[in-house]
Design an enzyme around this catalytic site. Sequence first.
Site, PDB file in Angstrom:
ATOM      1  N   LYS A   1       0.567  -9.987  13.785  1.00 16.52           N
ATOM      2  CA  LYS A   1       0.132 -11.205  14.449  1.00 16.52           C
ATOM      3  C   LYS A   1       0.664 -12.466  13.777  1.00 16.52           C
ATOM      4  CE  LYS A   1      -4.078  -9.127  16.303  1.00 16.52           C
ATOM      5  NZ  LYS A   1      -5.552  -9.163  16.364  1.00 16.52           N
TER       6      LYS A   1
ATOM      7  N   GLY B   1       2.244   4.817   4.638  1.00 19.64           N
ATOM      8  CA  GLY B   1       3.182   5.744   4.000  1.00 19.64           C
ATOM      9  C   GLY B   1       3.730   5.192   2.703  1.00 19.64           C
ATOM     10  N   ASP B   2       5.058   5.249   2.565  1.00 19.19           N
ATOM     11  CA  ASP B   2       5.748   4.748   1.379  1.00 19.19           C
ATOM     12  C   ASP B   2       6.597   3.543   1.783  1.00 19.19           C
ATOM     13  OD1 ASP B   2       6.825   5.636  -1.562  1.00 19.19           O
ATOM     14  OD2 ASP B   2       8.424   4.762  -0.356  1.00 19.19           O
TER      15      ASP B   2
ATOM     16  N   ASP C   1       0.147  -3.885   7.466  1.00 14.06           N
ATOM     17  CA  ASP C   1       0.753  -3.279   8.651  1.00 14.06           C
ATOM     18  C   ASP C   1      -0.310  -2.614   9.507  1.00 14.06           C
ATOM     19  OD1 ASP C   1       3.358  -3.977   8.349  1.00 14.06           O
ATOM     20  OD2 ASP C   1       4.011  -2.085   7.467  1.00 14.06           O
TER      21      ASP C   1
ATOM     22  N   VAL D   1      -8.604  21.097 -31.421  1.00 19.17           N
ATOM     23  CA  VAL D   1      -9.023  19.719 -31.677  1.00 19.17           C
ATOM     24  C   VAL D   1      -7.806  18.850 -31.973  1.00 19.17           C
ATOM     25  CG1 VAL D   1     -10.334  18.198 -33.202  1.00 19.17           C
ATOM     26  CG2 VAL D   1     -11.311  20.391 -32.478  1.00 19.17           C
TER      27      VAL D   1
END
Length: 412
Positions: A221, A253-254, A199, A29
């Site tokens: 675009k 992705g990153d 993206d 606990v």
Amino acid sequence: MAEHAEHPAYPVGLRLTGRRVVVLGGGQVAQRRLPALIAAGAEIVLVSPDATPSVEAMASAGEIRWERRPYAEGDLADAWYALIATPDVEANERASAEAERTRTWCVRSDDASAATAWTPATGRSEGVTVAVLTGRDPRRSAAVRDAIVEGLRDGSLAAPHHRTRTPGVALVGGGPGDPDLITVRGRRLLAEADVVIADRLGPRDLLDELPPHVEVIDAAKIPYGRYMAQEAINNALIEHARAGKAVVRLKGGDPFVFGRGMEEAEALAEAGIPCTVVPGISSSISVPGAVGIPVTHRGVAHEFTVVSGHVAPDDERSLVDWASLARLRGTLVVLMGVDKIGAIAQTLVAHGKSPETPVALVQEGTTAAQRRVDATLATVAETVRAEDVRPPAVIVIGEVVTVGPQSARRNA
């Protein structure tokens, strides 16, 4: 206290910074409760003959003061809060009685009805503390707590900032394509966005979840005019942020792994726009993993190298030392290299890599359209043409391609 048990507890947040807190008992606990008390800045005294290894480590690190003995009358003197969690019922009762006399808020792990306070099921998300009390049903409290915290984290429970939100831009890595693989922070920022510039390779399914007022802009675009594509995207980020909008730049992705995220961060810094970077799961490791390929494996590969294949090895713009890569014994992961894989394979073989080195191409990894095509360096160019492999695809080169049950079935 038992005669008042039918009345609900009055919820309150205790500010314990610099205030004495006494914990009796060093078992499980205490192990669960101590980290939150430490985070609250309390001056904690643990009274217990023994403790779990984790609790002992807290004492060794100086996070708590440990008195290695049983409870004694007077231990709760000057305490603002007490946690009673010893296995000795008689000691718990005496300590509880002391807390009642000294008017110390006291939690008892063995008998909630005899306590003067209850510990709620608590969770935190981005500065918000959620505390749930359901009387004597701690499992229900935990379930409600989990549902609320998860909703705050993934954005499904709308709780936008009103007073503290600062307009700016978040560069969010969306992961390899599966919408479930974005980070919880990235998903929350999407839910709070006014404008999302996305993206093509970002997790498109997440855009359908956005509220109707959110402006979604396809980066492919954006009208470029006399600017190059990246300059136009930078300008769009700056323009919307300067208009006071919370902007998310959603990338696949990153952001910093072949994502041009630093170019955007630098442009924002130059414009004086606050920028937050949220890392994402890179396709270089997640896509191979999705088809059962480990980029490292004990006894097979002790390193892996990630390179961009968007320019051919003989292109003067290439910054990759292909000759050195050919000599490595580990795994080579090539991103954006489908149309150049023939030249890449020839170059690796020319510098000493075996033509029989296994190759796997994983197209649309982690999505419903995912497929894996296997080859060798000697056959990969023809295989790509014959199988009509198209971007986006992650290319894995090395012996790890043959590791795992999926490879065993495929090569049988």
